[in-house]
Scaffold this motif. Structure first.
Motif, short mmCIF file in Angstrom:
data_model
loop_
_atom_site.label_atom_id
_atom_site.label_comp_id
_atom_site.label_asym_id
_atom_site.label_seq_id
_atom_site.Cartn_x
_atom_site.Cartn_y
_atom_site.Cartn_z
N ILE A 69 0.85 -1.18 0.00
CA ILE A 69 0.00 0.00 0.00
C ILE A 69 0.89 1.24 0.00
CG2 ILE A 69 -1.66 1.34 1.35
CD1 ILE A 69 -2.76 -1.33 2.41
N TYR A 79 0.40 4.65 0.90
CA TYR A 79 -0.62 5.48 1.53
C TYR A 79 -0.57 6.92 1.06
CZ TYR A 79 -3.20 8.16 4.95
OH TYR A 79 -4.08 9.04 5.53
N GLU A 106 -1.72 7.25 -2.58
CA GLU A 106 -3.14 6.99 -2.73
C GLU A 106 -3.99 8.11 -2.14
OE1 GLU A 106 -4.18 3.05 -1.46
OE2 GLU A 106 -2.36 2.19 -2.32
N MET A 131 -3.80 11.18 -4.49
CA MET A 131 -4.59 11.01 -5.69
C MET A 131 -6.09 11.07 -5.39
SD MET A 131 -2.47 8.11 -7.81
CE MET A 131 -3.59 8.20 -9.22
N ALA A 132 -6.49 10.47 -4.29
CA ALA A 132 -7.90 10.50 -3.91
C ALA A 132 -8.36 11.93 -3.63
CB ALA A 132 -8.14 9.61 -2.69
N LEU A 171 -7.84 5.53 -8.93
CA LEU A 171 -6.80 4.73 -8.30
C LEU A 171 -6.63 3.36 -8.96
CD1 LEU A 171 -7.56 5.46 -4.53
CD2 LEU A 171 -5.85 6.54 -5.97
N ILE A 218 -3.15 1.98 -9.41
CA ILE A 218 -2.46 1.58 -8.18
C ILE A 218 -3.10 0.34 -7.59
CG2 ILE A 218 -1.84 2.29 -5.84
CD1 ILE A 218 -1.83 5.14 -6.81
N ASP A 219 -4.43 0.25 -7.65
CA ASP A 219 -5.14 -0.88 -7.05
C ASP A 219 -4.70 -2.21 -7.64
OD1 ASP A 219 -6.53 0.79 -5.39
OD2 ASP A 219 -8.33 0.86 -6.63
N ARG A 275 -1.79 -3.83 -5.82
CA ARG A 275 -1.89 -4.05 -4.37
C ARG A 275 -2.13 -5.53 -4.10
NH1 ARG A 275 -6.38 -0.75 -1.24
NH2 ARG A 275 -5.00 0.98 -1.80
#
Length: 294
Positions: free
Chosen positions: A73, A75, A78, A81-82, A88, A91-92, A95
């Motif tokens: 992750i 963090y 993420e 970006m959120a 995402l 990136i997801d 993971r």
């Protein structure tokens, strides 16, 4: 019997130094080099997931921590970006489920067979897959990935399987080659022998081993007492050859393309080929290539 157990574990030998890509690989693992926008190791892991494999075992060496971090992750990234309203998805897909990434060390570079043997405690008494991330396997449109094709064949015949591709006869001395036996079904052939990098005149076929395997755990016991082979290394091909006759052994002819991303030319070819197929950039890449070739 182990032949009926499902394949849920995969070993990724990623301890190599990547000397052919220096200086790029001085500080970055070669498996983290990106084909378009995805590292080589990500392509291999995605292929494993498609085939229903749950546990990824990375056999690493010094300086390879970036591979594990890639599946962790991120963090700060993420959250940023959120907060900016950016998707995402990119990136997801990188993971991992907690506990599904395991690493072991190959402390001395003694070859592929030795690297696989280093994962013996995690593999235990279960069948397992092997992925060589340098070999990027791309399925034909509408077909499944290489390992999924192999898992489906494994469901039919059990035992040990290797992925093969047909190459021109004059190229066989660069690869491991199978001696084919009875054709069990379309794209599925019995294996009666394996030869590592044979002279062209002595090659039993033009079907080369192409970097994907499903093996039974007994191979670990064979590797345990195996001496060095070609190149002064412990060769996986030698261990598999010794198992032929005692367990079922088949070859699956992959319905797709292989790119040798362990070579610079193969890496460039893979990048160009995959970029041309991308709906978000294919047309622009084709136009760019036409300009460069004009």
């Amino acid at each position: 019997m182990t032949t009926n157990k499902p394949v849920k574990k995969a070993v990724f030998p990623v301890a190599g130094l990547g000397t052919r890509f220096l200086p790029a690989t001085k500080a970055i693992p070669k498996e983290m080099l990106a084909v378009v926008d995805r590292p080589l190791i990500q392509y291999a892991v995605d292929e494993a997931r498609e085939a229903g494999i749950e546990q990824m075992i990375f056999v690493t060496g010094r300086g390879k921590t970036a591979i594990v971090e890639h599946f962790d992750i991120a963090y700060e990234l993420e959250a940023t970006m959120a907060a900016r309203g950016k998707a995402l998805d990119a990136i997801d897909c990188a993971r991992a489920t907690p506990g599904n990434i395991i690493t072991v060390r190959q402390q001395v570079p003694l070859g592929l067979g030795h690297a696989i043997w280093c994962a013996r405690a995690i593999v235990g008494n279960e069948p397992f897959a092997i992925f060589l991330p340098d070999e990027l396997m791309v399925a034909h449109p509408g077909s499944t990935g290489c390992m999924k094709q192999m898992v489906e064949a494994y469901g039919e015949v059990g035992g040990n399987l290797i992925s093969v591709l047909e190459v021109p006869r004059d190229e066989v001395s660069s690869y491991g080659v199978i001696a084919p036996g009875r054709e069990v079904a379309e794209s599925l052939t019995e294996v009666t022998g394996l030869v590592e990098k044979p002279p062209v005149a002595d090659a039993p076929s033009n079907k080369i081993i192409s970097g994907r395997y499903i093996l039974q755990p007994e191979v670990m016991r064979v590797l345990e007492g195996q001496g060095k082979g070609a190149g002064g290394e412990i060769q996986l091909t030698d261990a598999m050859a010794r198992m032929i006759g005692s367990q079922p052994f088949h070859a699956v002819t992959f319905q797709g393309r292989r790119y040798d991303c362990g070579s610079k030319l193969g890496f460039v070819e893979a990048t160009l080929a995959l970029a041309l197929e991308r709906p978000d950039m294919g047309a622009e890449v084709r136009a760019m290539a036409a300009r460069l070739l004009a």
